[in-house]
Design an enzyme around this catalytic site. Structure first.
Site, PDB file in Angstrom:
ATOM      1  N   HIS A 193       0.844  -1.190   0.000  1.00 35.83           N
ATOM      2  CA  HIS A 193       0.000   0.000   0.000  1.00 35.83           C
ATOM      3  C   HIS A 193       0.882   1.243   0.000  1.00 35.83           C
ATOM      4  CE1 HIS A 193      -0.299   0.747   4.673  1.00 35.83           C
ATOM      5  NE2 HIS A 193       0.902   0.352   4.325  1.00 35.83           N
ATOM      6  N   CYS A 224       5.785   6.086   4.837  1.00 39.16           N
ATOM      7  CA  CYS A 224       4.674   5.291   4.313  1.00 39.16           C
ATOM      8  C   CYS A 224       3.952   5.948   3.142  1.00 39.16           C
ATOM      9  CB  CYS A 224       3.688   4.945   5.429  1.00 39.16           C
ATOM     10  SG  CYS A 224       4.402   3.815   6.640  1.00 39.16           S
ATOM     11  N   HIS A 264       4.943   0.337  -0.295  1.00 34.88           N
ATOM     12  CA  HIS A 264       5.648  -0.647   0.522  1.00 34.88           C
ATOM     13  C   HIS A 264       4.652  -1.729   0.926  1.00 34.88           C
ATOM     14  CE1 HIS A 264       3.690   1.980   3.398  1.00 34.88           C
ATOM     15  NE2 HIS A 264       3.822   1.035   4.319  1.00 34.88           N
ATOM     16  N   HIS A 285       3.424  -5.099   3.843  1.00 34.20           N
ATOM     17  CA  HIS A 285       3.435  -5.659   5.187  1.00 34.20           C
ATOM     18  C   HIS A 285       3.017  -7.126   5.138  1.00 34.20           C
ATOM     19  CE1 HIS A 285       3.836  -1.742   7.107  1.00 34.20           C
ATOM     20  NE2 HIS A 285       2.906  -1.292   6.279  1.00 34.20           N
ATOM     21  N   HIS A 334      -1.243 -10.402  -1.596  1.00 35.22           N
ATOM     22  CA  HIS A 334      -0.409 -10.056  -2.743  1.00 35.22           C
ATOM     23  C   HIS A 334      -1.077  -9.040  -3.669  1.00 35.22           C
ATOM     24  CE1 HIS A 334       1.938 -13.392  -1.216  1.00 35.22           C
ATOM     25  NE2 HIS A 334       2.953 -12.853  -1.863  1.00 35.22           N
ATOM     26  N   GLU A 367       0.115  -5.097  11.686  1.00 34.94           N
ATOM     27  CA  GLU A 367       0.839  -4.626  10.500  1.00 34.94           C
ATOM     28  C   GLU A 367       2.322  -4.977  10.579  1.00 34.94           C
ATOM     29  OE1 GLU A 367      -0.158  -0.644   8.763  1.00 34.94           O
ATOM     30  OE2 GLU A 367       1.876  -0.187   9.443  1.00 34.94           O
TER      31      GLU A 367
END
EC number: 4.-.-.-
Length: 149
Positions: free
Chosen positions: A16, A25, A29, A31, A75, A136
């Protein structure tokens, strides 16, 4: 009969970016999310029922959460559809990437609200969603509780 809470845990990988954010952020990137889903209900007491003693079959809960959350978000890259990230999303989709456009900033806080609504809509009427925990990172998570919403 006693009301019992049961919890099933799930994991998925999602990318995201937070448009307009003033930190790292803002960049695309990902998680390794961990989602804990807790429901509450009364164990089945009908001795002729194949699921005697269960609040809900863990397999049935797994089907709901996988179809509503894991299969869609795993994914995938998630962007707020109301930002300029839509252009990047279109480019990624044209290259075969799995992209989700949502109506919210894809933070853990907003994602857990979205997940709660999706899961609640699919649960049997005698089973209530009690809480969700969306982790997260190893040390950061958001929680949603039915009693507070």
């Amino acid at each position: 009969m006693s009301r019992i809470r049961i919890t099933k845990q799930f994991s998925f990988e999602t990318g995201h970016a937070l448009y307009g954010y003033d930190g790292k952020c803002k960049n695309v990137h990902g998680h390794s999310y961990k989602l804990s889903v807790t429901v509450i209900g009364t164990p089945i007491s009908d001795t002729s029922h194949v699921k005697l003693g269960m609040v809900i079959d863990f397999g049935d809960l797994k089907k709901i959460v996988n179809s509503e959350i894991v299969d869609k978000f795993d994914h995938a890259t998630v962007f707020n559809k109301n930002t300029p990230h839509v252009e990047l999303a279109k480019e990624l989709e044209s290259r075969g990437h799995n992209v989700l456009l949502v109506d919210y900033q894809p933070t853990s806080e907003e994602m857990v609200i979205d997940f709660a609504e999706k899961i609640k809509a699919r649960l049997p009427e005698d089973i209530q969603l009690h809480s969700l925990k969306l982790q997260e990172t190893e040390t950061s998570f958001a929680e949603w509780f039915a009693s507070e919403n």
